[in-house]
Design an enzyme around this catalytic site. Structure first.
Site, PDB file in Angstrom:
ATOM      1  N   ARG A   1      -0.830   3.627   8.849  1.00 48.34           N
ATOM      2  CA  ARG A   1       0.374   3.967   8.102  1.00 48.34           C
ATOM      3  C   ARG A   1       1.373   2.826   8.249  1.00 48.34           C
ATOM      4  O   ARG A   1       1.539   2.269   9.339  1.00 48.34           O
ATOM      5  CB  ARG A   1       1.009   5.279   8.604  1.00 48.34           C
ATOM      6  CG  ARG A   1       0.219   6.532   8.284  1.00 48.34           C
ATOM      7  CD  ARG A   1       0.191   6.813   6.795  1.00 48.34           C
ATOM      8  NE  ARG A   1      -0.538   8.024   6.468  1.00 48.34           N
ATOM      9  CZ  ARG A   1      -1.834   8.097   6.209  1.00 48.34           C
ATOM     10  NH1 ARG A   1      -2.562   6.989   6.285  1.00 48.34           N
ATOM     11  NH2 ARG A   1      -2.398   9.236   5.905  1.00 48.34           N
TER      12      ARG A   1
ATOM     13  N   GLU B   1       4.546   2.758  -1.982  1.00 51.78           N
ATOM     14  CA  GLU B   1       3.293   2.640  -2.713  1.00 51.78           C
ATOM     15  C   GLU B   1       3.399   3.401  -4.042  1.00 51.78           C
ATOM     16  O   GLU B   1       4.016   4.455  -4.088  1.00 51.78           O
ATOM     17  CB  GLU B   1       2.141   3.214  -1.885  1.00 51.78           C
ATOM     18  CG  GLU B   1       1.907   2.460  -0.580  1.00 51.78           C
ATOM     19  CD  GLU B   1       0.784   3.047   0.269  1.00 51.78           C
ATOM     20  OE1 GLU B   1       0.217   4.087  -0.131  1.00 51.78           O
ATOM     21  OE2 GLU B   1       0.488   2.485   1.323  1.00 51.78           O
TER      22      GLU B   1
ATOM     23  N   HIS C   1      -4.254   0.704  -0.450  1.00 48.76           N
ATOM     24  CA  HIS C   1      -4.470   1.967   0.267  1.00 48.76           C
ATOM     25  C   HIS C   1      -5.828   2.581  -0.095  1.00 48.76           C
ATOM     26  O   HIS C   1      -5.925   3.711  -0.566  1.00 48.76           O
ATOM     27  CB  HIS C   1      -3.338   2.963  -0.015  1.00 48.76           C
ATOM     28  CG  HIS C   1      -3.152   3.947   1.109  1.00 48.76           C
ATOM     29  ND1 HIS C   1      -1.945   4.520   1.406  1.00 48.76           N
ATOM     30  CD2 HIS C   1      -4.037   4.466   2.008  1.00 48.76           C
ATOM     31  CE1 HIS C   1      -2.074   5.352   2.439  1.00 48.76           C
ATOM     32  NE2 HIS C   1      -3.341   5.326   2.818  1.00 48.76           N
TER      33      HIS C   1
ATOM     34  N   GLY D   1      -8.329   3.074   2.130  1.00 46.53           N
ATOM     35  CA  GLY D   1      -9.035   3.556   3.306  1.00 46.53           C
ATOM     36  C   GLY D   1      -9.857   4.811   3.083  1.00 46.53           C
ATOM     37  O   GLY D   1     -10.991   4.912   3.563  1.00 46.53           O
TER      38      GLY D   1
END
Length: 319
Positions: free
Chosen positions: A236, A265, A284, A286
């Site tokens: 994060r 984001e 992002h 992941g």
């Protein structure tokens, strides 16, 4: 009981194909938003007609100020079983049920290694150079014998540790609650935070964001890192002091960073991150895998059906 249902932030436009939404209660309507909704006013206007919302974890925030402007909202389903962007207390006060979904594997650990290897082996830079007609523009690094420093040794950190060990790296870790015994069980050395940052060749962050961990990596940590060291964050953005990290990169006090998470984001087209050449950036990604999404949307549909039948499952509550 028919429902007006919306799916938010389906950036890849795959939600309709990854679950059988025809199973929604008869007469229900389904709307899919594939772009960010904008500011609070825009989000409130767009979502006002819906009784049930399926949201992708931490893309669109749901603070009390938004929840209070959605009088028809009765069910909020988030992908995953943790979403810090939802004010659960506000949902409870308004009588909004909040449910989560399952997930599969540990794809974020895989992405962390993708970023590490991209940095160490100069993959993005050499790919660009090759396409521009240049050959072998720099020297790459090695992992064997180097120290991997993990900030956090939970499920993801442990998986990252195993890969580092397979590469022949020495692995060390720190977290607020890590003990020598738990570190040793993973074949890892526990260090104090300052020592970890001062001695590691690669730092990778794998902590849950909370009040105790917000800003846990800051100027003091970057100040003691080796100038050859690399920093990777797939957890994060709030765990890291963004200004301090940018300064360390601009000043050459660390060699590079691989980042999958950002304070705001999606990343804007004029973000200063895009001007830093010693970075590898991903949007992002992941948890953004086909396997994960299939579970997310399958479980989200099951949550809606269970709630409409009066037997809600995978409930998320405040505290």
């Amino acid at each position: 009981m028919s429902l007006s249902v919306a799916i938010l932030d389906d950036y890849q436009k795959v939600a309709r194909d990854l679950a059988d939404w025809s199973r929604l209660p008869a007469g229900s309507g389904l709307t899919v938003f594939d772009r960010p909704l904008g500011d609070l006013d825009a989000a409130a206007a767009a979502l006002a007609p819906f009784e049930a919302l399926v949201i992708m974890r931490e893309r669109t925030p749901f603070p009390a100020a938004l929840i209070e402007r959605l009088p028809k909202l009765r069910l909020l389903v988030t992908t995953g079983m943790r979403n810090n962007a939802i004010d659960l207390a506000a949902c409870a006060a308004r009588g909004v049920t909040v449910c989560g979904t399952g997930a599969v594997g540990a794809p974020t650990a895989e992405l962390a290694w993708g970023l590490i290897l991209a940095l160490v082996k100069r993959i993005p830079a050499e790919d660009r150079a090759l396409r521009e007609g240049r050959w072998q523009t720099g020297l790459t690094g090695s992992l064997e014998g180097r120290r991997l420093g993990l900030v956090g040794l939970g499920k993801l950190g442990t998986q990252v540790a195993r890969v580092g060990q397979a590469f022949g790296m020495e692995v060390a870790a720190w977290s607020p609650n890590l003990t020598d015994e738990r570190a040793a069980a993973a074949g890892v050395t526990r260090l104090e935070k300052r020592d970890l940052f001062a001695t590691a060749d690669v730092i990778s962050v794998h902590l849950v964001l909370g009040e105790r961990t917000r800003g846990v990596v800051g100027a003091d940590e970057f100040a003691v890192m080796k100038p050859t060291a690399l920093f990777v964050n797939t957890s994060r953005a709030g765990l890291v002091d963004e200004t301090a990290l940018m300064a360390a990169l601009r000043d050459g006090r660390i060699a590079g960073a691989g980042l999958d998470v950002f304070p705001v984001e999606p990343l804007s087209a004029n973000s200063p991150w895009l001007d830093l050449p010693n970075t590898v950036l991903t949007p992002h990604l992941g948890y953004v895998t086909k396997d994960n999404y299939a579970v997310y949307y399958r479980d989200a549909l099951e949550d809606i059906l269970a709630w409409s039948a009066g037997t809600p499952r995978r409930l998320l509550t405040a505290g």
